[in-house]
Design a protein around this motif. Structure first.
Motif, PDB file in Angstrom:
ATOM      1  N   SER A 234      92.574 -38.584  69.542  1.00  0.00           N
ATOM      2  CA  SER A 234      93.385 -39.653  70.129  1.00  0.00           C
ATOM      3  C   SER A 234      93.329 -39.745  71.649  1.00  0.00           C
ATOM      4  CB  SER A 234      94.838 -39.516  69.662  1.00  0.00           C
ATOM      5  OG  SER A 234      94.959 -39.910  68.305  1.00  0.00           O
ATOM      6  N   PRO A 235      93.302 -38.626  72.398  1.00  0.00           N
ATOM      7  CA  PRO A 235      93.254 -38.770  73.865  1.00  0.00           C
ATOM      8  C   PRO A 235      91.994 -39.445  74.395  1.00  0.00           C
ATOM      9  CG  PRO A 235      93.952 -36.559  73.248  1.00  0.00           C
ATOM     10  CD  PRO A 235      93.477 -37.216  71.992  1.00  0.00           C
ATOM     11  N   VAL A 236      90.960 -39.553  73.556  1.00  0.00           N
ATOM     12  CA  VAL A 236      89.722 -40.203  73.992  1.00  0.00           C
ATOM     13  C   VAL A 236      89.911 -41.710  74.127  1.00  0.00           C
ATOM     14  CG1 VAL A 236      87.327 -40.713  73.317  1.00  0.00           C
ATOM     15  CG2 VAL A 236      88.264 -38.426  72.964  1.00  0.00           C
ATOM     16  N   PHE A 237      90.804 -42.288  73.335  1.00  0.00           N
ATOM     17  CA  PHE A 237      90.852 -43.728  73.182  1.00  0.00           C
ATOM     18  C   PHE A 237      91.480 -44.507  74.342  1.00  0.00           C
ATOM     19  CE2 PHE A 237      90.915 -42.693  68.415  1.00  0.00           C
ATOM     20  CZ  PHE A 237      89.543 -42.773  68.347  1.00  0.00           C
ATOM     21  N   PRO A 238      92.638 -44.120  74.888  1.00  0.00           N
ATOM     22  CA  PRO A 238      93.282 -44.982  75.894  1.00  0.00           C
ATOM     23  C   PRO A 238      92.450 -45.098  77.172  1.00  0.00           C
ATOM     24  CG  PRO A 238      94.826 -43.359  75.012  1.00  0.00           C
ATOM     25  CD  PRO A 238      93.457 -42.952  74.555  1.00  0.00           C
ATOM     26  N   TYR A 239      92.645 -46.215  77.873  1.00  0.00           N
ATOM     27  CA  TYR A 239      92.017 -46.371  79.178  1.00  0.00           C
ATOM     28  C   TYR A 239      92.562 -45.322  80.140  1.00  0.00           C
ATOM     29  CZ  TYR A 239      90.115 -50.914  77.812  1.00  0.00           C
ATOM     30  OH  TYR A 239      89.425 -51.911  77.181  1.00  0.00           O
ATOM     31  N   VAL A 240      91.730 -44.916  81.078  1.00  0.00           N
ATOM     32  CA  VAL A 240      92.127 -43.952  82.092  1.00  0.00           C
ATOM     33  C   VAL A 240      92.098 -44.621  83.466  1.00  0.00           C
ATOM     34  CG1 VAL A 240      91.270 -42.020  80.740  1.00  0.00           C
ATOM     35  CG2 VAL A 240      89.773 -43.096  82.428  1.00  0.00           C
ATOM     36  N   THR A 241      92.754 -44.010  84.417  1.00  0.00           N
ATOM     37  CA  THR A 241      92.737 -44.497  85.801  1.00  0.00           C
ATOM     38  C   THR A 241      92.077 -43.494  86.734  1.00  0.00           C
ATOM     39  OG1 THR A 241      94.963 -43.591  86.164  1.00  0.00           O
ATOM     40  CG2 THR A 241      94.800 -45.904  85.469  1.00  0.00           C
ATOM     41  N   GLU A 242      91.768 -42.313  86.204  1.00  0.00           N
ATOM     42  CA  GLU A 242      91.032 -41.313  86.967  1.00  0.00           C
ATOM     43  C   GLU A 242      90.369 -40.349  85.995  1.00  0.00           C
ATOM     44  OE1 GLU A 242      93.752 -39.219  89.427  1.00  0.00           O
ATOM     45  OE2 GLU A 242      94.868 -38.333  87.762  1.00  0.00           O
ATOM     46  N   GLY A 243      89.351 -39.643  86.477  1.00  0.00           N
ATOM     47  CA  GLY A 243      88.684 -38.656  85.647  1.00  0.00           C
ATOM     48  C   GLY A 243      87.802 -39.271  84.576  1.00  0.00           C
ATOM     49  N   ASP A 244      87.594 -38.528  83.490  1.00  0.00           N
ATOM     50  CA  ASP A 244      86.650 -38.913  82.443  1.00  0.00           C
ATOM     51  C   ASP A 244      87.255 -39.920  81.478  1.00  0.00           C
ATOM     52  OD1 ASP A 244      85.015 -37.078  83.622  1.00  0.00           O
ATOM     53  OD2 ASP A 244      85.163 -35.568  82.037  1.00  0.00           O
ATOM     54  N   GLY A 245      86.418 -40.880  81.057  1.00  0.00           N
ATOM     55  CA  GLY A 245      86.854 -41.816  80.036  1.00  0.00           C
ATOM     56  C   GLY A 245      86.503 -43.246  80.371  1.00  0.00           C
ATOM     57  N   PHE A 246      87.076 -44.164  79.589  1.00  0.00           N
ATOM     58  CA  PHE A 246      86.845 -45.599  79.776  1.00  0.00           C
ATOM     59  C   PHE A 246      87.890 -46.178  80.732  1.00  0.00           C
ATOM     60  CE2 PHE A 246      84.979 -44.908  75.518  1.00  0.00           C
ATOM     61  CZ  PHE A 246      83.719 -45.441  75.729  1.00  0.00           C
ATOM     62  N   TYR A 247      87.418 -47.046  81.619  1.00  0.00           N
ATOM     63  CA  TYR A 247      88.288 -47.760  82.548  1.00  0.00           C
ATOM     64  C   TYR A 247      88.346 -49.231  82.132  1.00  0.00           C
ATOM     65  CZ  TYR A 247      88.085 -43.673  85.611  1.00  0.00           C
ATOM     66  OH  TYR A 247      88.197 -42.404  86.128  1.00  0.00           O
ATOM     67  N   GLN A 248      89.410 -49.904  82.547  1.00  0.00           N
ATOM     68  CA  GLN A 248      89.588 -51.291  82.131  1.00  0.00           C
ATOM     69  C   GLN A 248      88.500 -52.212  82.659  1.00  0.00           C
ATOM     70  OE1 GLN A 248      93.745 -52.242  83.080  1.00  0.00           O
ATOM     71  NE2 GLN A 248      94.181 -52.139  80.889  1.00  0.00           N
ATOM     72  N   ASP A 249      87.849 -51.846  83.753  1.00  0.00           N
ATOM     73  CA  ASP A 249      86.791 -52.716  84.280  1.00  0.00           C
ATOM     74  C   ASP A 249      85.467 -52.510  83.552  1.00  0.00           C
ATOM     75  OD1 ASP A 249      85.922 -50.273  85.260  1.00  0.00           O
ATOM     76  OD2 ASP A 249      85.536 -51.002  87.289  1.00  0.00           O
ATOM     77  N   GLY A 250      85.433 -51.595  82.559  1.00  0.00           N
ATOM     78  CA  GLY A 250      84.213 -51.325  81.811  1.00  0.00           C
ATOM     79  C   GLY A 250      83.519 -50.043  82.202  1.00  0.00           C
ATOM     80  N   SER A 251      83.947 -49.410  83.270  1.00  0.00           N
ATOM     81  CA  SER A 251      83.328 -48.152  83.688  1.00  0.00           C
ATOM     82  C   SER A 251      83.545 -47.071  82.636  1.00  0.00           C
ATOM     83  CB  SER A 251      83.925 -47.675  85.016  1.00  0.00           C
ATOM     84  OG  SER A 251      83.686 -48.597  86.054  1.00  0.00           O
TER      85      SER A 251
END
Length: 772
Positions: A234-251
């Motif tokens: 589950s922690p993989v799924f939400p958007y992140v604002t720092e660090g590893d993962g998906f960002y809302q801008d597509g990064s």
């Protein structure tokens, strides 16, 4: 014949039935506890075998018949050559052999379970796998042993392959050996690695750890482990604002500072697709609503970086330096993951994705996707072949428009006949990543490297580019020529410069992008801007300063080609046949070089560098020499991808089509009358042309023929509480406001005040107005 005797195996193991290898249940399989419905783990194991080994093809038809025979022959050769010793399982792979030995065991297991291999259901093969896994477990992967080297092998790579192999061979692994492998996996992959979403347990690594945990659950029918694998996802799924993962801008970021759709991102996408496919309809089905983020990432994060079937190198981290055509291989892996993920997506998503993948496959003529899949993934080959043959599935064309991913300092610009991509570094994104002896000379890939592809250029950066190109002269970059050691700077992407103004403004069609550049381990500083238009990229540089005691250069281009290069110094243009043109607006003298470059001796062991060996490639290099220790040097030129010689000359001799409004360390801007575009990167507040800004920002104004205009504004530094932008142009009314616009004054000039742009992650705000 090797250490194992086929007759001995037949005597010991008997002959396994071929029927039901992918779906049958053996009485030897452990039963689940804890109220789990009967058959739940049987379903998991069957689903896993289908996903891992592959299904959906007719083994009696070509090309599958020949390929399956090859798979079987290779597996039989591995079996016959096995010679378990104190320091090896195969003599040519001394321990620890983290990759090859577990990989061979898994390949043998897949040949055992796949139809038509000639060793399908062969008890000697399954017994060899079981013995080999146990031998490797005792000699290398033993419970209680101390791990060394790369942690990834111990927690992901090795257990993933060993568990996969034993699940494929089913009851041929005895209870004793199964329990010993269970204990080893539990030792190296304790549940505590999933306790916190941090460090080495984020993004793609977390998904891989969840896959290993689920395989471990299947090994002993452990419902608790299965539940843990799902909850830890589950922690993989939400958007992140720092660090590893998906960002809302597509990064997508991995290793904290590295844009990584083309390696770790592929692993994440593939891993999630497999987990969703295997868990569907079981007690552990993934129901987290945030899983939609991964579905959205197909078009938001991955597709923007796949062009004609290959994945652009600027999101491949250290992996770009590996084997030739690795970008096409990653593109193929993304396509395979997308199609598998489609099985658990909505009907609308599945239909769109099939069209996208079909388009990629049809346009990848440099390394055709279908033919390549034949030797790597038969299940994907079957899926792709069916789509290509299905006239009801329309092939999606390459999209047009601009995507600026501010959180990863990347930009992609697509037009009908060409595509460009920009790689930058910032205070949060590293210059480059090196590690494990890879990409040791990628120093300047974040110094404003401008990739571009016109029609027929799909292999421009694929065919041994990274092993033969001059690493100090990457296209688009501004660099100090100070010699750097291999692996300069901290490893794993921890090479972030201090510059915060990195990003820009885009309306989705055109863009103004900028980078405040600080050189890697250098005193060099520069302010670089790119204005992306219909058929051109206007490139500006200013404030270029250095004190390294060496020249500073801007690389206009460095094409891997032997094509004819024409330079007209008097009229200020250059042209490369079959590629494109260059117009020099205000530059020091253009320097050029034609050379043959040979791949240097490998800096990593040969087994880590697959490929044809040392190669030679032709290059055409164009650059600007700013001199030794320049002070406030500058340049202005235009790139014309795909342009012919006459078209290039016409652009150079026809004044007024583009006007440079400003090119200093305070502001850089252009006006393009034919497009109604005025665009300025404000490194500091002030006025340029008809635009004034109260603070550093990027502004893109676009006037339309219907009497309206849009003003697009962003805060690339992500620091502004308030920003006022004034356009000295009569405006009658504001038609469409943006979320952060607080005040708008119209009349003889338009004044717009925005608040809290720092919270917008560098994303642009667009306001639509009616002109006065």
């Amino acid at each position: 014949m090797g250490w194992y005797s086929r007759r001995v195996f037949l005597q010991v193991s008997g002959v396994a039935a071929v029927g039901g290898l992918l779906s049958g249940r053996s009485s030897a399989e452990p039963r689940a506890a804890g109220g789990v419905p009967d058959g739940a783990f049987e379903l998991l194991r069957r689903r896993w075998r289908e996903v891992s080994a592959g299904t959906g093809f007719d083994a009696a038809r070509e090309p599958y018949r020949s390929r399956l025979a090859e798979i079987g022959a290779r597996a039989a050769a591995y079996r016959d050559a096995m010679e378990p010793g104190a320091g090896f399982l195969w003599r040519d792979q001394p321990f620890p052999s983290f990759v090859a030995t577990p990989g061979r065991l898994r390949a043998m297991a897949r040949a055992y379970v796949l139809p038509g291999t000639g060793v399908t259901g062969d008890a000697t093969l399954a017994a060899a796998v079981a013995t080999g896994v146990d031998h490797y477990r005792r000699r290398v992967y033993a419970a209680g042993a101390e791990p060394y080297g790369n942690w990834w092998h111990w927690r992901i790579g090795v257990p993933g392959k060993l568990l996969d192999a034993v699940l494929l061979i089913g009851p041929h692994l005895s209870d004793r050996r199964r329990d010993a492998l269970r204990d080893a996996v539990d030792h190296f992959v304790p549940e505590s690695v999933l306790d916190r979403y941090s460090d080495r347990s984020t993004g793609a690594n977390r998904v891989d750890l969840c896959v290993v945990t689920l395989l471990r659950a299947m090994l002993t029918s452990d419902p608790g482990k299965a539940a843990l694998a799902v909850s830890a996802l589950s922690p993989v799924f939400p958007y992140v604002t720092e660090g590893d993962g998906f960002y809302q801008d597509g990064s997508f970021i991995q290793h904290t500072t590295v844009p990584y759709q083309g390696a770790y991102g592929v692993s994440l996408l593939s891993g999630v697709a497999k987990l969703l496919a295997v868990l569907r309809g079981t007690p552990w089905q993934v129901t987290d609503p945030h899983r939609q983020v991964v579905f959205d990432a197909v078009e938001r994060s991955f597709a923007p970086f796949v062009h004609d079937g290959f994945c652009m190198d600027l999101v491949r981290g250290r992996g770009l330096s590996r084997a030739p055509y690795g970008d096409h291989e990653r593109g193929r892996e993304i396509a395979a993951a997308v199609l598998l993920l489609g099985d658990t997506a909505s009907a609308a998503e599945r239909a769109r994705w099939r069209g996208i993948v079909k388009g990629w496959a049809l346009r990848d003529t440099d390394l055709p996707m279908l033919a390549a899949a034949e030797s790597t993934d038969l299940a994907f080959h079957a899926r792709l072949a069916a789509i290509l043959d299905d006239g009801a599935v329309p092939a999606s064309a390459e999209p047009t428009g601009h995507r600026l991913l501010t959180m990863s300092a990347r930009a992609v610009h697509r037009r009908p006949r060409w595509c460009a991509a920009l790689s930058m570094a910032s205070h949060r994104i590293g210059h480059y990543e090196h590690g494990n002896g890879e990409n040791l000379r990628g120093w300047h890939t974040g110094s404003g490297m401008l990739y571009w592809w016109a029609e027929g250029h799909g292999a421009q950066y694929s065919d041994s580019f990274w092993t033969t190109v001059d690493p100090y002269r990457l296209p688009g970059t501004t660099v100090s020529t100070l010699r750097l050691p291999d692996g300069a700077g901290e490893g794993w992407g921890d090479t972030c410069p201090p510059g915060r103004w990195v990003g820009g403004a885009t309306d989705g069609v055109y863009a103004a992008v900028g980078q405040h550049l600080n050189g890697l381990e250098s005193t060099m500083e520069a302010f670089k801007s790119w204005f992306f238009l219909d058929d051109a990229v206007v490139c500006l540089g200013a404030g270029i300063t250095g004190a390294d005691g060496v020249p500073v250069e801007t690389i206009v281009d460095n094409r891997r080609t032997g094509a004819l290069l024409t330079v007209d110094e008097r009229e200020g243009w250059a042209h490369l046949d079959g590629h494109g043109g260059y117009v020099l607006l205000a530059c020091p003298g253009l320097r050029t070089l034609r050379e043959e470059r040979t791949e240097p001796a490998p800096v990593t062991p040969p087994e880590q560098r697959p490929g044809p060996g040392r190669v030679t490639r032709s290059y055409a290099t164009l650059w600007l020499d700013h001199g030794v220790d320049p002070v406030s040097a500058s340049y202005a030129y235009v790139l014309l991808p795909g342009a012919g010689r006459a078209e290039t000359r016409a652009r150079a001799t026809t004044g007024g089509w583009v006007r440079v409004l400003d090119n200093t360390a305070r502001r850089q801007g252009v006006h393009v009358p034919s497009l109604g575009i005025t665009a300025v990167n404000f490194w500091n507040g002030g006025a340029t042309g008809a635009l004034t800004a109260s603070a550093p920002c990027a502004v893109l104004v676009r006037e339309y023929g219907d009497g309206t205009a849009t003003i697009t504004v962003s805060d690339p530094r992500r620091t502004l509480d308030e920003l006022t932008v004034t356009w000295h142009r009569p405006v009658a009314a504001v038609l469409l406001r943006s979320p952060n616009l607080t005040t708008a004054t119209t009349g003889r000039a338009l004044s717009l005040t925005f608040e809290n742009l720092a919270d917008r992650s560098g994303l642009a705000q667009t306001v639509t107005v009616r002109l006065g």
